[in-house]
Design an enzyme around this catalytic site. Sequence first.
Site, PDB file in Angstrom:
ATOM      1  N   ASP A 148      -2.252   1.761  -0.392  1.00  0.00           N
ATOM      2  CA  ASP A 148      -1.996   0.774   0.664  1.00  0.00           C
ATOM      3  C   ASP A 148      -0.967   1.228   1.694  1.00  0.00           C
ATOM      4  O   ASP A 148      -0.714   0.524   2.654  1.00  0.00           O
ATOM      5  CB  ASP A 148      -1.545  -0.556   0.047  1.00  0.00           C
ATOM      6  CG  ASP A 148      -0.175  -0.458  -0.602  1.00  0.00           C
ATOM      7  OD1 ASP A 148       0.387   0.650  -0.691  1.00  0.00           O
ATOM      8  OD2 ASP A 148       0.342  -1.504  -1.029  1.00  0.00           O
ATOM      9  N   TYR A 186       5.989   8.855   3.001  1.00  0.00           N
ATOM     10  CA  TYR A 186       6.360   9.569   1.770  1.00  0.00           C
ATOM     11  C   TYR A 186       6.773  11.021   2.022  1.00  0.00           C
ATOM     12  O   TYR A 186       7.390  11.647   1.158  1.00  0.00           O
ATOM     13  CB  TYR A 186       5.206   9.516   0.753  1.00  0.00           C
ATOM     14  CG  TYR A 186       5.232   8.222  -0.039  1.00  0.00           C
ATOM     15  CD1 TYR A 186       5.995   8.109  -1.197  1.00  0.00           C
ATOM     16  CD2 TYR A 186       4.534   7.107   0.395  1.00  0.00           C
ATOM     17  CE1 TYR A 186       6.043   6.925  -1.906  1.00  0.00           C
ATOM     18  CE2 TYR A 186       4.582   5.912  -0.304  1.00  0.00           C
ATOM     19  CZ  TYR A 186       5.340   5.822  -1.458  1.00  0.00           C
ATOM     20  OH  TYR A 186       5.405   4.648  -2.159  1.00  0.00           O
TER      21      TYR A 186
HETATM   22  P1  NAD Z   1       3.960  -3.769 -13.339  1.00  0.00           P
HETATM   23  O1  NAD Z   1       4.673  -2.986 -14.370  1.00  0.00           O
HETATM   24  O2  NAD Z   1       4.495  -5.069 -12.892  1.00  0.00           O
HETATM   25  O3  NAD Z   1       2.464  -4.027 -13.853  1.00  0.00           O
HETATM   26  C1  NAD Z   1       1.701  -3.094 -14.485  1.00  0.00           C
HETATM   27  C2  NAD Z   1       0.982  -3.746 -15.665  1.00  0.00           C
HETATM   28  O4  NAD Z   1       0.154  -2.725 -16.253  1.00  0.00           O
HETATM   29  C3  NAD Z   1       1.901  -4.256 -16.766  1.00  0.00           C
HETATM   30  O5  NAD Z   1       1.634  -5.594 -17.040  1.00  0.00           O
HETATM   31  C4  NAD Z   1       1.575  -3.369 -17.962  1.00  0.00           C
HETATM   32  O6  NAD Z   1       1.659  -4.016 -19.202  1.00  0.00           O
HETATM   33  C5  NAD Z   1       0.153  -2.958 -17.645  1.00  0.00           C
HETATM   34  N1  NAD Z   1      -0.286  -1.751 -18.348  1.00  0.00           N
HETATM   35  C6  NAD Z   1       0.415  -0.626 -18.584  1.00  0.00           C
HETATM   36  N2  NAD Z   1      -0.331   0.269 -19.239  1.00  0.00           N
HETATM   37  C7  NAD Z   1      -1.543  -0.298 -19.423  1.00  0.00           C
HETATM   38  C8  NAD Z   1      -2.746   0.134 -20.052  1.00  0.00           C
HETATM   39  N3  NAD Z   1      -2.839   1.351 -20.594  1.00  0.00           N
HETATM   40  N4  NAD Z   1      -3.788  -0.714 -20.065  1.00  0.00           N
HETATM   41  C9  NAD Z   1      -3.696  -1.938 -19.512  1.00  0.00           C
HETATM   42  N5  NAD Z   1      -2.593  -2.398 -18.906  1.00  0.00           N
HETATM   43  C10 NAD Z   1      -1.531  -1.584 -18.860  1.00  0.00           C
HETATM   44  O7  NAD Z   1       3.780  -2.773 -12.096  1.00  0.00           O
HETATM   45  P2  NAD Z   1       3.618  -3.051 -10.537  1.00  0.00           P
HETATM   46  O8  NAD Z   1       4.881  -2.661  -9.839  1.00  0.00           O
HETATM   47  O9  NAD Z   1       3.097  -4.406 -10.295  1.00  0.00           O
HETATM   48  O10 NAD Z   1       2.562  -1.947 -10.134  1.00  0.00           O
HETATM   49  C11 NAD Z   1       1.309  -1.844 -10.724  1.00  0.00           C
HETATM   50  C12 NAD Z   1       0.614  -0.583 -10.318  1.00  0.00           C
HETATM   51  O11 NAD Z   1       0.148  -0.645  -8.988  1.00  0.00           O
HETATM   52  C13 NAD Z   1       1.493   0.674 -10.375  1.00  0.00           C
HETATM   53  O12 NAD Z   1       0.726   1.760 -10.798  1.00  0.00           O
HETATM   54  C14 NAD Z   1       1.882   0.865  -8.937  1.00  0.00           C
HETATM   55  O13 NAD Z   1       2.308   2.181  -8.703  1.00  0.00           O
HETATM   56  C15 NAD Z   1       0.570   0.520  -8.302  1.00  0.00           C
HETATM   57  N6  NAD Z   1       0.589   0.250  -6.860  1.00  0.00           N
HETATM   58  C16 NAD Z   1      -0.153   1.074  -6.108  1.00  0.00           C
HETATM   59  C17 NAD Z   1      -0.234   0.881  -4.763  1.00  0.00           C
HETATM   60  C18 NAD Z   1      -1.029   1.867  -3.965  1.00  0.00           C
HETATM   61  O14 NAD Z   1      -0.897   1.954  -2.779  1.00  0.00           O
HETATM   62  N7  NAD Z   1      -1.882   2.701  -4.549  1.00  0.00           N
HETATM   63  C19 NAD Z   1       0.441  -0.189  -4.166  1.00  0.00           C
HETATM   64  C20 NAD Z   1       1.201  -1.039  -4.969  1.00  0.00           C
HETATM   65  C21 NAD Z   1       1.254  -0.808  -6.336  1.00  0.00           C
HETATM   66  C1  G6P Z   2       3.590   1.750  -1.392  1.00  0.00           C
HETATM   67  C2  G6P Z   2       2.755   2.829  -1.982  1.00  0.00           C
HETATM   68  C3  G6P Z   2       2.415   2.491  -3.391  1.00  0.00           C
HETATM   69  C4  G6P Z   2       3.668   2.244  -4.195  1.00  0.00           C
HETATM   70  C5  G6P Z   2       4.502   1.184  -3.551  1.00  0.00           C
HETATM   71  C6  G6P Z   2       5.854   1.189  -4.259  1.00  0.00           C
HETATM   72  O1  G6P Z   2       2.849   0.581  -1.257  1.00  0.00           O
HETATM   73  O2  G6P Z   2       1.580   3.046  -1.270  1.00  0.00           O
HETATM   74  O3  G6P Z   2       1.662   3.518  -3.917  1.00  0.00           O
HETATM   75  O4  G6P Z   2       3.331   1.825  -5.495  1.00  0.00           O
HETATM   76  O5  G6P Z   2       4.717   1.485  -2.205  1.00  0.00           O
HETATM   77  O6  G6P Z   2       6.515   0.047  -3.959  1.00  0.00           O
HETATM   78  P1  G6P Z   2       7.777  -0.456  -4.775  1.00  0.00           P
HETATM   79  O7  G6P Z   2       8.121  -1.669  -4.029  1.00  0.00           O
HETATM   80  O8  G6P Z   2       7.283  -0.698  -6.180  1.00  0.00           O
HETATM   81  O9  G6P Z   2       8.797   0.627  -4.711  1.00  0.00           O
HETATM   82 MN    MN Z   3       0.245   4.392  -2.507  1.00  0.00          MN
END
Ligand code: NAD
Ligand code: G6P
Ligand code: MN
Length: 444
Positions: A172, A267
């Site tokens: 995102d 980044y």
């Molecule tokens: P969070 O820790 O609040 O939530 C993650 C959840 O995943 C937890 O509830 C945990 O229990 C669960 N989990 C962990 N291992 C698991 C498994 N093997 N099977 C099923 N569930 C499992 O984390 P968050 O800050 O809300 O972020 C969630 C994810 O989204 C992270 O990987 C973060 O980096 C990603 N993210 C990516 C983007 C992007 O741009 N690609 C943007 C925002 C967040």
């Molecule tokens: C951006 C990136 C994500 C990352 C997030 C981290 O959205 O694209 O990949 O997970 O920032 O945000 P945070 O608020 O958890 O540092």
């Molecule tokens: Mn990302």
Amino acid sequence: MDKKKYSITVAGGGSTFTPGIVLMLLENMNRFPIQAIKFYDNDAERQEIVAKACEIYLKENAPEVEFSYSTNPEEAFTNIDFVLAHIRVGKYAMREKDEKIPLKYGVVGQETCGPGGIAYGMRSIGGVIEILDYMEKYSPNAWMLNYSNPAAIVAEATRILRPNSKILNICDMPIDLEEKMANMCSLKSRKEMQVSYYGLNHFGWWSKIYDKNGKDLMPEIKKHMASNGFADALADTNQHVDESWKHTFQKARDVFAVDPSTIPNTYLKYYLFPDYVVETSNPEYTRANEVIDGREKHVFGICKNIIEKGTSKEGGFEADAHATYIVDLASAIAENTQERFLLIVPNEGAIENFDRTAMVEIPCIVGSNGYERICQGNIPQFQKGLMEQQVSVEKLTVQAWIEGSYQKLWQALTLSRIVPSARIAKLILDDLIEANKDYWPTLK
Ligand code: NAD
Ligand code: G6P
Ligand code: MN
């Protein structure tokens, strides 16, 4: 005939982003109708708090949507069309270690970049592959839209280990930055722009940006970048609003100065200004701590309040408005819209002078049969050099995970441009192995 309704599993039901995603799905039901939403997580207790609050919200706002949550894969993945995956293997406790261990050695400590990203990758690969396998077992026609991090490493792992799976890896960050650039040009939305972009995930550049009439928007955007980075065009979102994010948007000015012919992803600051990042980091209180004290407390506080009151009418949940790209992407597959998206896909020549097997982030056209790449041609030496080094870090990490190879993981860390030497790489690696013993494969 009634429009088909879709069933969705949110994997990582206990994520801080889950309520925002649910509200976003509900807001878009007119174009992407929903039959059922299911949550899946491997932490029953954490998921239950988010799920009970969402259940109340759904009953009050969209009673027609079937809702369930489970830690049982068969229940969670049967009879679905899409998996939206955002898991964090090891949760914030491990993110904190990813960030603090490198900092002990004066090296950038970041969730997805450098040693922290490598460590997180070594945890995530298994978790994401497991979810993909559950989906294919119980709903073989479903698609997985994955944004679990570190997306670059996870994507490379799925390319090698599950080459025929229906998974699209996305991020995102470009969405948010494009909203900011649209603001700079007084456009209502990023959808009024057409962009060319190339790179790896969290490691890319915009090379062309036009409006709908073909007018070149780069001169206007560059003016803003040169004076204030992305900081004077903050978009109207509820993500990326903390002070530390504002500094990152500001710092993009210096990142831009290194190559003013392109617009950089935020980044890149970790790779081009690691000394500055380390100097301005607090090794005792990193981004993980900010998130634990901020977003996690906030979201879980709201959930607990809704559960206690038995109603969501007093509000609290906010739709993750900028996450509508997830619905756009799901609709593109479901309804064959042939819309354009930045995806993380095997290069296969789209970046002509770059490794064909690299997982690159580039624009693609998406429809019901998947994606088609939009060719980005040859890229400049500067970006090519940086990307070759970084993609090798990502590939070596995946090879280390598959082969259980200490040597390859040491090489991955050594090759990361933010790690100063093989000696420091080894010190960090040995600490990371100890910290990750419950999550990583055994390395020999
Ligand atoms: P969070 O820790 O609040 O939530 C993650 C959840 O995943 C937890 O509830 C945990 O229990 C669960 N989990 C962990 N291992 C698991 C498994 N093997 N099977 C099923 N569930 C499992 O984390 P968050 O800050 O809300 O972020 C969630 C994810 O989204 C992270 O990987 C973060 O980096 C990603 N993210 C990516 C983007 C992007 O741009 N690609 C943007 C925002 C967040
Ligand atoms: C951006 C990136 C994500 C990352 C997030 C981290 O959205 O694209 O990949 O997970 O920032 O945000 P945070 O608020 O958890 O540092
Ligand atoms: Mn990302």
